[in-house]
Enzyme design. Sequence first.
Site, PDB file in Angstrom:
ATOM      1  N   SER A   7       0.845  -1.062  -0.081  1.00  0.00           N
ATOM      2  CA  SER A   7       0.021   0.037  -0.022  1.00  0.00           C
ATOM      3  C   SER A   7       0.796   1.096  -0.062  1.00  0.00           C
ATOM      4  CB  SER A   7      -0.929   0.008   1.318  1.00  0.00           C
ATOM      5  OG  SER A   7      -1.619   1.273   1.315  1.00  0.00           O
ATOM      6  N   HIS A  30      -1.120  -1.196  -4.345  1.00  0.00           N
ATOM      7  CA  HIS A  30      -2.385  -0.787  -3.634  1.00  0.00           C
ATOM      8  C   HIS A  30      -2.418   0.709  -3.617  1.00  0.00           C
ATOM      9  CE1 HIS A  30      -6.077  -1.775  -1.654  1.00  0.00           C
ATOM     10  NE2 HIS A  30      -5.815  -0.941  -0.732  1.00  0.00           N
ATOM     11  N   ASP A  32      -4.643   3.714  -2.112  1.00  0.00           N
ATOM     12  CA  ASP A  32      -5.781   4.149  -1.289  1.00  0.00           C
ATOM     13  C   ASP A  32      -6.298   5.587  -1.768  1.00  0.00           C
ATOM     14  OD1 ASP A  32      -6.264   1.934   0.461  1.00  0.00           O
ATOM     15  OD2 ASP A  32      -4.260   2.465   1.365  1.00  0.00           O
ATOM     16  N   MET A  34      -8.776   8.600  -0.596  1.00  0.00           N
ATOM     17  CA  MET A  34      -9.728   8.846   0.125  1.00  0.00           C
ATOM     18  C   MET A  34     -10.355  10.218   0.087  1.00  0.00           C
ATOM     19  SD  MET A  34      -7.670   7.263   3.556  1.00  0.00           S
ATOM     20  CE  MET A  34      -6.502   5.899   3.753  1.00  0.00           C
ATOM     21  N   HIS A  63      -8.270   1.506  -4.230  1.00  0.00           N
ATOM     22  CA  HIS A  63      -9.239   1.360  -3.449  1.00  0.00           C
ATOM     23  C   HIS A  63      -9.945   2.580  -3.117  1.00  0.00           C
ATOM     24  CE1 HIS A  63     -10.082   0.060   1.050  1.00  0.00           C
ATOM     25  NE2 HIS A  63     -11.194   0.280   0.412  1.00  0.00           N
ATOM     26  N   MET A  65     -12.226   4.764  -1.159  1.00  0.00           N
ATOM     27  CA  MET A  65     -12.664   5.148   0.005  1.00  0.00           C
ATOM     28  C   MET A  65     -13.350   6.481  -0.035  1.00  0.00           C
ATOM     29  SD  MET A  65     -10.004   3.333   2.834  1.00  0.00           S
ATOM     30  CE  MET A  65      -8.554   3.362   1.663  1.00  0.00           C
ATOM     31  N   MET A 134     -12.248  -5.527   5.044  1.00  0.00           N
ATOM     32  CA  MET A 134     -11.432  -4.514   5.691  1.00  0.00           C
ATOM     33  C   MET A 134     -11.250  -5.244   7.119  1.00  0.00           C
ATOM     34  SD  MET A 134     -10.582  -1.873   3.975  1.00  0.00           S
ATOM     35  CE  MET A 134      -9.937  -0.938   5.216  1.00  0.00           C
ATOM     36  N   PHE A 140      -7.215   5.290   7.792  1.00  0.00           N
ATOM     37  CA  PHE A 140      -5.940   5.487   8.304  1.00  0.00           C
ATOM     38  C   PHE A 140      -5.016   4.096   8.102  1.00  0.00           C
ATOM     39  CE2 PHE A 140      -8.418   8.689  10.106  1.00  0.00           C
ATOM     40  CZ  PHE A 140      -7.446  10.041  10.092  1.00  0.00           C
ATOM     41  N   GLY A 141      -3.791   4.483   7.848  1.00  0.00           N
ATOM     42  CA  GLY A 141      -2.755   3.528   7.935  1.00  0.00           C
ATOM     43  C   GLY A 141      -2.364   3.301   9.148  1.00  0.00           C
ATOM     44  N   GLY A 142      -1.450   1.969   9.420  1.00  0.00           N
ATOM     45  CA  GLY A 142      -0.817   1.802  10.619  1.00  0.00           C
ATOM     46  C   GLY A 142      -1.732   1.290  12.056  1.00  0.00           C
ATOM     47  N   ASP A 172      -7.124  -5.951   4.049  1.00  0.00           N
ATOM     48  CA  ASP A 172      -6.561  -4.727   3.983  1.00  0.00           C
ATOM     49  C   ASP A 172      -6.737  -4.099   5.632  1.00  0.00           C
ATOM     50  OD1 ASP A 172      -5.524  -2.347   3.836  1.00  0.00           O
ATOM     51  OD2 ASP A 172      -6.896  -1.617   2.312  1.00  0.00           O
TER      52      ASP A 172
END
Length: 227
Positions: A7, A30, A32, A34, A63, A65, A134, A140-142, A172
């Site tokens: 990602s 990947h 993201d 948003m 992806h 969002m 999901m 948010f990542g992490g 993910d």
Amino acid sequence: MAQINPSILSADFARLAEEAKAVEGADWLHVDVMDNHFVPNLTLGVPVVEALSKATDTPLDCHLMIEDADRWAPQYVEAGAGSVTFHVEAAAAPVRLAREIRAQGARASMALKPATPIEPYEDLLPELDMLLIMTVEPGFGGQAFLDIMLPKIRRTRELISKHGLELWLQVDGGVSASTIERCAEAGADVFVAGSAVYGTQDPADAVRALRARADAATAGATWACGH
């Protein structure tokens, strides 16, 4: 074989082309997207996807969002995405949207937030190329992996098998060396990994190590017998 999709949300945004090249052994990249509406974060959009598609030979797994997925998803196919994932919670007509994405030449994928059950969408599965479960709240990542999603992954794999579908099952959120085996054993075969790849000294080696762990877990999984 398991597919690993690093990602770029965890990559250095100032060096995206280099970061994409650093994981060229990955199956997909990947991306993201948003919009600060569907999720409380803002990342990137069509122009960056278009630039990335020209900067790497690794196919892009976008992806989305975002709200109003029916309107915007087809633009990501035009921008060069090989796979486009929309959230069922943000789609007014998911079957029509999946068919439009496929008609434009990309793989159609549908994502479910943690609280969204799979069962109401069983009849939609033949319209899809991939389903994304999901394993954190999107945005948010992490974030830490949600173990409570493992039964949902298993139920989804059972539905895929029940209908005899060649449908990829992606996870993910919080996917790492310590969680990927549980996901694979439960039925996932496509894994999005952010910090577990880009937070290491050698992202390409991290991709290989994650794939090896997932393949080993899949080989011993009951769902994979005859898969």
